[in-house]
Scaffold this motif. Structure first.
Motif, short mmCIF file in Angstrom:
data_model
loop_
_atom_site.label_atom_id
_atom_site.label_comp_id
_atom_site.label_asym_id
_atom_site.label_seq_id
_atom_site.Cartn_x
_atom_site.Cartn_y
_atom_site.Cartn_z
N VAL A 57 3.46 4.39 3.37
CA VAL A 57 4.68 4.52 4.15
C VAL A 57 4.97 3.20 4.64
N GLN A 58 3.85 2.12 4.44
CA GLN A 58 3.87 0.88 5.02
C GLN A 58 2.82 0.01 4.28
N ASP A 59 3.22 -1.37 3.87
CA ASP A 59 2.21 -2.28 3.48
C ASP A 59 1.39 -2.75 4.62
N GLY A 60 0.11 -3.44 4.35
CA GLY A 60 -0.69 -3.58 5.34
C GLY A 60 -1.49 -4.95 4.91
N GLU A 61 -2.18 -5.46 5.77
CA GLU A 61 -3.13 -6.55 5.50
C GLU A 61 -4.33 -6.05 4.40
N PRO A 62 -4.48 -6.57 3.13
CA PRO A 62 -5.32 -6.17 2.23
C PRO A 62 -6.64 -6.21 2.76
N LEU A 63 -7.51 -5.05 2.60
CA LEU A 63 -9.08 -5.00 3.07
C LEU A 63 -9.84 -5.76 1.90
N GLY A 64 -10.82 -5.97 2.31
CA GLY A 64 -11.96 -6.49 1.29
C GLY A 64 -11.79 -7.99 0.90
N GLY A 65 -11.18 -8.72 1.46
CA GLY A 65 -11.12 -10.25 1.25
C GLY A 65 -10.18 -10.81 0.25
N ARG A 66 -9.52 -9.99 -0.55
CA ARG A 66 -8.78 -10.78 -1.55
C ARG A 66 -7.31 -10.63 -1.01
N ALA A 67 -7.03 -11.86 -0.97
CA ALA A 67 -5.44 -12.25 -0.69
C ALA A 67 -4.50 -11.73 -1.59
N ARG A 68 -3.13 -11.51 -1.32
CA ARG A 68 -2.20 -11.35 -2.43
C ARG A 68 -1.92 -12.61 -3.00
N LEU A 69 -1.62 -12.67 -4.31
CA LEU A 69 -1.28 -13.77 -4.89
C LEU A 69 0.09 -14.44 -4.33
N GLU A 70 1.05 -13.58 -3.84
CA GLU A 70 2.22 -14.11 -3.22
C GLU A 70 1.98 -15.07 -2.05
N ASP A 71 1.03 -14.44 -1.26
CA ASP A 71 0.86 -15.04 0.16
C ASP A 71 0.16 -16.46 -0.18
N GLU A 72 -0.96 -16.27 -1.00
CA GLU A 72 -1.62 -17.85 -1.32
C GLU A 72 -0.74 -18.56 -1.70
N LYS A 80 0.17 8.69 10.51
CA LYS A 80 0.32 7.24 9.61
C LYS A 80 -1.23 6.69 9.74
N VAL A 81 -2.15 6.86 8.64
CA VAL A 81 -3.28 6.06 8.65
C VAL A 81 -3.28 5.09 7.65
N ARG A 82 -4.45 4.52 7.67
CA ARG A 82 -4.85 3.26 7.05
C ARG A 82 -5.57 3.91 5.72
N LEU A 83 -5.53 3.25 4.48
CA LEU A 83 -6.62 3.60 3.43
C LEU A 83 -7.47 2.37 3.31
N SER A 84 -8.70 2.87 2.90
CA SER A 84 -9.72 1.81 2.53
C SER A 84 -10.62 2.42 1.53
N LYS A 90 6.09 7.59 -2.81
CA LYS A 90 6.95 6.85 -1.48
C LYS A 90 8.21 7.41 -1.33
N PRO A 91 8.44 7.58 0.13
CA PRO A 91 9.85 8.01 0.47
C PRO A 91 11.09 7.26 0.12
N ILE A 92 12.09 7.76 -0.57
CA ILE A 92 13.32 6.89 -0.98
C ILE A 92 14.57 7.22 -0.46
N GLY A 93 14.53 8.09 0.61
CA GLY A 93 15.90 8.59 1.26
C GLY A 93 15.76 10.33 1.43
N LYS A 94 16.99 10.83 1.65
CA LYS A 94 17.15 11.97 1.76
C LYS A 94 17.93 12.86 0.92
N THR A 95 17.66 14.07 0.50
CA THR A 95 18.54 14.88 -0.25
C THR A 95 19.86 15.37 0.78
N PRO A 96 20.92 16.00 0.05
CA PRO A 96 22.01 16.26 0.70
C PRO A 96 21.72 17.42 1.75
N ASP A 97 20.66 18.24 1.34
CA ASP A 97 20.15 19.26 2.75
C ASP A 97 19.12 18.75 3.56
N GLY A 98 19.04 17.30 3.55
CA GLY A 98 18.03 16.78 4.61
C GLY A 98 16.79 16.77 4.35
#
Length: 197
Positions: A164-179, A14-18, A110-118
């Protein structure tokens, strides 16, 4: 020693993207347009770092043929220390980073589950707001030698990204939903039906 593509390929933990440009190619410093991202690897992720260092060594062996049969002393290497090179950027603290790019668009899912064979099932991500600077992913990358205009080194190709996961946005711009989450909009929603038409 026989070197194949598997020896120079790494799937990260698991890494973070920038600096994410994975939906539209961008030109950096007037160069060729490419899809790219910076990949922040936690320093405690020893397994990913071990795999990266092994792949870099394999790419060095591949490079000997274009570097006159030996590995140059001043080789540019892709794995960099965020604490040393980006001391003013807290996102890079405690991380190594590499910059990966590709002329072709990476697979993004993004992962959404497993196939019958795992096996893991994936869903393609087409919404460009879903993969952003600050989110977490696992990334498939490959390392390869270059010799261009007197510069010699190891570069990083960007293959595929699995968010694999959301994170705090980098670059100073907040998400509309948060603001606007705490602000009341009832008056607009109730008495201005014309506004919503």
């Amino acid at each position: 020693m026989m070197i194949d593509n598997n020896a120079t390929k790494v799937i990260t933990g698991k890494v973070r993207l920038s600096y994410v440009h994975v939906f539209q190619p961008q030109s950096i410093d007037g160069g060729e347009e490419k899809y790219s991202t910076s990949i922040l690897i936690p320093k405690e992720d020893e397994e990913t770092l071990r795999k990266i260092k092994t792949a870099i060594e394999a790419a060095k062996e591949l490079g000997k043929s274009q570097w006159g049969g030996k590995i140059p002393a001043n080789l540019k290497l892709p794995l960099r220390d965020g604490d040393e090179e980006r001391p003013d950027d807290e996102a890079y603290a405690g991380h190594y980073f590499i910059n990966a790019s590709s002329k072709t668009k990476p697979g993004i899912a993004k992962p959404i589950g497993k196939t019958p064979d795992g096996k893991t099932k994936f869903e393609e991500i087409t919404d460009s707001t879903e993969v952003y600077s600050g989110c977490y992913a696992r990334v498939s990358i490959n390392f390869y030698p270059f010799n261009k205009n007197g510069n010699r080194g190891i570069a990083v190709g960007l293959n595929n990204i699995v968010k694999v996961q959301d994170g705090e946005p980098l670059g100073g711009r907040a998400r509309l939903e948060d603001e606007f989450a705490e602000i009341e909009f009832d008056d607009v929603l109730e008495d201005d039906d014309d506004f919503l038409q």
